[in-house]
Design a protein around this motif. Sequence first.
Motif, PDB file in Angstrom:
ATOM      1  N   ILE B  35       0.870  -1.170  -0.003  1.00 20.72           N
ATOM      2  CA  ILE B  35       0.043   0.048  -0.013  1.00 20.72           C
ATOM      3  C   ILE B  35       0.914   1.411  -0.205  1.00 20.72           C
ATOM      4  CG2 ILE B  35      -1.818   1.129   1.275  1.00 20.72           C
ATOM      5  CD1 ILE B  35      -2.502  -1.676   2.271  1.00 20.72           C
ATOM      6  N   VAL B  36       2.083   1.204   0.791  1.00 21.35           N
ATOM      7  CA  VAL B  36       2.830   2.190   0.629  1.00 21.35           C
ATOM      8  C   VAL B  36       4.374   1.627   0.806  1.00 21.35           C
ATOM      9  CG1 VAL B  36       4.013   4.248   1.808  1.00 21.35           C
ATOM     10  CG2 VAL B  36       1.344   3.641   2.144  1.00 21.35           C
ATOM     11  N   ARG B  37       5.137   2.199   0.185  1.00 22.61           N
ATOM     12  CA  ARG B  37       6.654   1.762   0.317  1.00 22.61           C
ATOM     13  C   ARG B  37       7.507   2.833   1.194  1.00 22.61           C
ATOM     14  NH1 ARG B  37       8.409  -2.822  -2.722  1.00 22.61           N
ATOM     15  NH2 ARG B  37       6.541  -3.254  -4.438  1.00 22.61           N
ATOM     16  N   GLU B  38       8.389   2.518   1.951  1.00 23.86           N
ATOM     17  CA  GLU B  38       9.076   3.292   2.400  1.00 23.86           C
ATOM     18  C   GLU B  38       9.720   4.175   1.554  1.00 23.86           C
ATOM     19  OE1 GLU B  38      11.861   1.494   5.201  1.00 23.86           O
ATOM     20  OE2 GLU B  38      13.145   3.041   5.553  1.00 23.86           O
ATOM     21  N   TYR B  54      -0.181  -4.715   7.441  1.00 24.91           N
ATOM     22  CA  TYR B  54       0.626  -4.496   8.498  1.00 24.91           C
ATOM     23  C   TYR B  54       1.727  -3.478   8.153  1.00 24.91           C
ATOM     24  CZ  TYR B  54       3.733  -7.667   5.664  1.00 24.91           C
ATOM     25  OH  TYR B  54       4.335  -8.600   4.783  1.00 24.91           O
ATOM     26  N   ARG B  55       2.255  -2.857   9.068  1.00 24.95           N
ATOM     27  CA  ARG B  55       3.403  -1.877   8.888  1.00 24.95           C
ATOM     28  C   ARG B  55       4.728  -2.450   9.104  1.00 24.95           C
ATOM     29  NH1 ARG B  55       1.274   2.979   9.214  1.00 24.95           N
ATOM     30  NH2 ARG B  55      -0.651   3.032  10.123  1.00 24.95           N
ATOM     31  N   HIS B  56       5.745  -2.570   8.312  1.00 23.68           N
ATOM     32  CA  HIS B  56       7.000  -3.133   8.731  1.00 23.68           C
ATOM     33  C   HIS B  56       8.329  -2.046   8.219  1.00 23.68           C
ATOM     34  CE1 HIS B  56       6.737  -4.722   4.701  1.00 23.68           C
ATOM     35  NE2 HIS B  56       7.810  -4.632   4.816  1.00 23.68           N
ATOM     36  N   LYS B  57       9.299  -2.421   8.728  1.00 21.21           N
ATOM     37  CA  LYS B  57      10.699  -1.831   8.315  1.00 21.21           C
ATOM     38  C   LYS B  57      11.464  -2.834   8.193  1.00 21.21           C
ATOM     39  CE  LYS B  57      10.369   2.403  10.908  1.00 21.21           C
ATOM     40  NZ  LYS B  57      11.493   3.625  10.822  1.00 21.21           N
ATOM     41  N   ASN B  89       7.010   0.535   5.458  1.00 25.93           N
ATOM     42  CA  ASN B  89       6.409   0.064   4.458  1.00 25.93           C
ATOM     43  C   ASN B  89       4.809  -0.433   5.095  1.00 25.93           C
ATOM     44  OD1 ASN B  89       8.584  -0.403   2.238  1.00 25.93           O
ATOM     45  ND2 ASN B  89       9.348  -1.455   4.321  1.00 25.93           N
ATOM     46  N   VAL B  90       3.756  -0.412   4.161  1.00 29.00           N
ATOM     47  CA  VAL B  90       2.581  -0.938   4.526  1.00 29.00           C
ATOM     48  C   VAL B  90       2.114  -2.025   3.532  1.00 29.00           C
ATOM     49  CG1 VAL B  90       0.212  -0.553   5.110  1.00 29.00           C
ATOM     50  CG2 VAL B  90       2.071   1.314   5.782  1.00 29.00           C
TER      51      VAL B  90
END
Lengths: 239, 239
Positions: B35-38, B54-57, B89-90
């Motif tokens: 959905i979103v990239r860093e 989920y959100r992650h790094k 990131n999402v």
Amino acid sequence: MLRKLEYSGPLDARDREAVLALPHTLKTIEPHGYIVREGDRPTHSCLLRSGFVYRHKIVGNGARQICSIHMSGDIVDLQNSLLGTADHNVQALSRAEVALIPREAVKKIAFDRPAIGLAMWLDTLVDGSIFREWIANVGRRDARTRLAHLLCEFALRTESAGLGRHDAYTLPMTQEQLADCTGLTPVHVNRTLRGLDLDGVITRTKRTVTVEDWKRLAEEGDFSSAYLHLRSDQLELVQ
Amino acid sequence: MLRKLEYSGPLDARDREAVLALPHTLKTIEPHGYIVREGDRPTHSCLLRSGFVYRHKIVGNGARQICSIHMSGDIVDLQNSLLGTADHNVQALSRAEVALIPREAVKKIAFDRPAIGLAMWLDTLVDGSIFREWIANVGRRDARTRLAHLLCEFALRTESAGLGRHDAYTLPMTQEQLADCTGLTPVHVNRTLRGLDLDGVITRTKRTVTVEDWKRLAEEGDFSSAYLHLRSDQLELVQ
DNA sequence: CGAGCGTTTGATCGGTGTCAAGGATCGTGG
DNA sequence: CCACGATCCTTGACACCGATCAAACGCTCG
């Protein structure tokens, strides 16, 4: 007095007056003094005028985890005061001066003056961003990397808050507190810090950290400043 | 459609119309879809209508840390869209339907309709509270406690979101993803989960977790629901 | 039926924790 | 100005939790 806070967002016109006119009480907290205890129902938010404070939780086995450090100019405790019951403790690291502002006044100014409201909202979002980085730091990096990362974060935040230089700053924390930030033991923090020192990355004297090689420290700490969401003019200070 | 979100705060009058009138685009994301990239500069916030994200790094050594899980009804990504550059990131866990709302529209409604603005602000504060709990979870609890805690959190959030029961719910995550939530390895997650199962605390079948003994799971997980800031009528579900 | 992904299990390794004791430093009071 | 106690830092020896490596097993879907 309170305006530095607003500077971290966009600059505003006569919103400043409104900020300066906020009702507040000044208070001085001694080191180790509590500002909020878990379970309290605080009625005031607080702005940190000088000194350092930290948020922490105590888990079941008695261990403590620090979840953030705040320095002069930060708003502390929108969290607890707006949410009702405090879910964590806020305690002074050093002697700290705070301005207590009634929660109703905070709510009011946030919506009467959108620019201020937005700035406060963004501030809570940046807090959240730092929390996420801490989760990653504690969850997925080894001890040396964790500590290097933490030192980088303090360096940049100290400098951007106008409290010192990124390559030589005051860190008013014991190794036990650093351990509680990083999920390590004080003993291991000691050894790891010593390692960074022996390798010429930093040097430590009392409460001062000198970064001998910023590039190296940032590499070792897997550090990228993006998550701090500093303004570009605050960033150019470093490199 | 979007109103469940607002329910998590206080109820509102014709604020609802304003919410329903928000411009938005519906989109379906496949499992593993981003959905979103860093590093992106997202222009839309997104509301999760169904599914899990989920959100992650990703940290330097390639390891991944998940910093939060979101379920149907959550607002995801105020963070990234309001702050400018995404710091994480999402990604979709399962197939997910989202409503994308332009950031300007979000800002506008927040200040035009204070009740909604406050609700959104509180939502970001609750997010922050969960982040803090995760820091403590990953930093200071052992593997078994961490996992039990995570299972408790999902149980209550699933139930309060109206997606299932706290004592038997769907958990659409692989053990590898659970490992990335808890800062463990998949292998160790497997053994630990198995331990909880053998001890009669939970049973697992595919993607379903059944809590055999809620009280025990909460104890083992050092779990207290305070940090979720649920409303009292959502809480009474669980004792 | 086979490929791919996720789960399970075993054997071994290593990073941190734990325990313990000594050394530095600092603030305080005599 | 010195003595003392408290707090913090430092170091060593050893234990252990969870990581790593490797392989087999079981689904599910084409």
